[in-house]
Design an enzyme around this catalytic site. Sequence first.
Site, PDB file in Angstrom:
ATOM      1  N   GLU A 182       0.666  -1.125  -0.221  1.00 41.71           N
ATOM      2  CA  GLU A 182       0.155  -0.135  -0.106  1.00 41.71           C
ATOM      3  C   GLU A 182       0.834   1.026   0.004  1.00 41.71           C
ATOM      4  OE1 GLU A 182      -3.919  -1.723   2.328  1.00 41.71           O
ATOM      5  OE2 GLU A 182      -2.747  -0.200   3.376  1.00 41.71           O
ATOM      6  N   GLU A 204      -5.026  -8.477   0.902  1.00 43.39           N
ATOM      7  CA  GLU A 204      -5.714  -8.218   2.156  1.00 43.39           C
ATOM      8  C   GLU A 204      -7.382  -7.996   1.824  1.00 43.39           C
ATOM      9  OE1 GLU A 204      -4.492  -4.948   4.444  1.00 43.39           O
ATOM     10  OE2 GLU A 204      -2.201  -5.534   4.448  1.00 43.39           O
TER      11      GLU A 204
END
Length: 478
Positions: A178, A372
């Site tokens: 991320e 995720e």
Amino acid sequence: MTQASTTAHPELSARATFPAGFAWGVATAAYQIEGAVAEGGRGPSIWDSFSHQSGTTIHGDTGDIACDHYHRWEGDLDLMAELGIPSYRLSLSWSRLQPTGTGPLNPEGVAFYRNLLAGCAARGITPYVTLYHWDLPQPLQDDGGWPARHTASRFGDYAGLVADALGHLAEHWITINEPMCAAFLGHSWGMQAPGSKDDRLAVRAAHHLLLAHGLALAAFRERRPEAKVGITNIIGNLNPATQSEADRLATEHWDAVSNRIFLDPVYRGRYADSTVAAYGQYGLTATGEGAGGGDLVQPGDLALISAPGDFAGINHYTNMLVAAGDDTGTPNWQHVRPTPSSFGWSDTPEALKTVLKRVASEYTSLPLYVTENGITLHDYVDPNGEVRDTERIHYLRGYISAVGEAIADGVDVRGYFAWSFMDNFEWAEGYDKRFGLVFVDYGTQRRIPKQSAHWYGGMIAAQQDGVRPARSTAGATA
């Protein structure tokens, strides 16, 4: 793509299919679970510094102890195996392996991760390893951090050392987790480490995080050509709040500065014009070629960043409606209902299917992994000693079905990792938010599998034509 399994879990969508060898797993991150921040030669990271500043986290919580995984990893892996989880996405702590961000690796840190990865193998658990999940060594921050170009070079060096020391112990490697959060939540919004509020620093950090990915990929290609390497981006699903032109433009802007700024360079080899329009004032250019001597995007950067990887990692949590904002041009957004999570995030599985289809159709033919996906709830241990998180089961059923439906529609998805294996230090939210399939009583460090953990294990067993693992009679581990 291999042939889809014909075994369906009765609670999943009838259209959901999964390929043979699909990676079913759970995920964690080093700073969120390990603790032992001053043990084993580990140096301080930006999250140690940030969390110890007054007012940065709920209740002043820190990751000093977290889940004490550094001392309890064997029991945690035993529990993972007992629950029938075949794959585990974990991250390495840069500050544990290379305390100052330069120089040789710390032998104690190498030994810890070598034992952890060997422990996965001994239990039949396949590791997927992330090199960077936000824990930049503090000395590198003191020397400029991600807004400084040389930090990307230091990461490339670190990746090469890790490839040499640990690369043989895992097949799948994720370079950066991320970059959007590391860049913007940490440097523009100020809500994560290092806590800056400067758009210029955030844009510089974003480009250098992508450059770090490219350098790490090159390091693995040189040292471990057999390894499968990719990057994980968090991708939200965005829709205009109304059919107005203003809301449509606001949605395109938000997409350009949250999704496309990371997708386009990696998979198209350039920054989108809409992203450059938003951030060109900070030095961002489409390709860096003929940039007039700018010091941000330099010639050759985009070739490194867009070098072919082996898979694309996708984290997804948000489904948002975007509306035109105030005179500053900043869009307003809200999560699409229903929003049952304690974060106020949506439970809209079709958004994940949309994201997977978008990435596959617009960006890459590489295999996709959902690295995720999960929900925070107000979990508690009831008088019977159980954690009955039926809302999480409902959420997982919906999102896993959405993945299976995307596969049925032709998207090459190879794995799904639930966030998270266990409750942990949720960054600025401290210990207030619980994502885990396993409940952690932080005072005693007792682990209690929630109902969702047993459901997930049973669903995996059904998909693999196996037998559901027997539930622990104790219902918890110490």
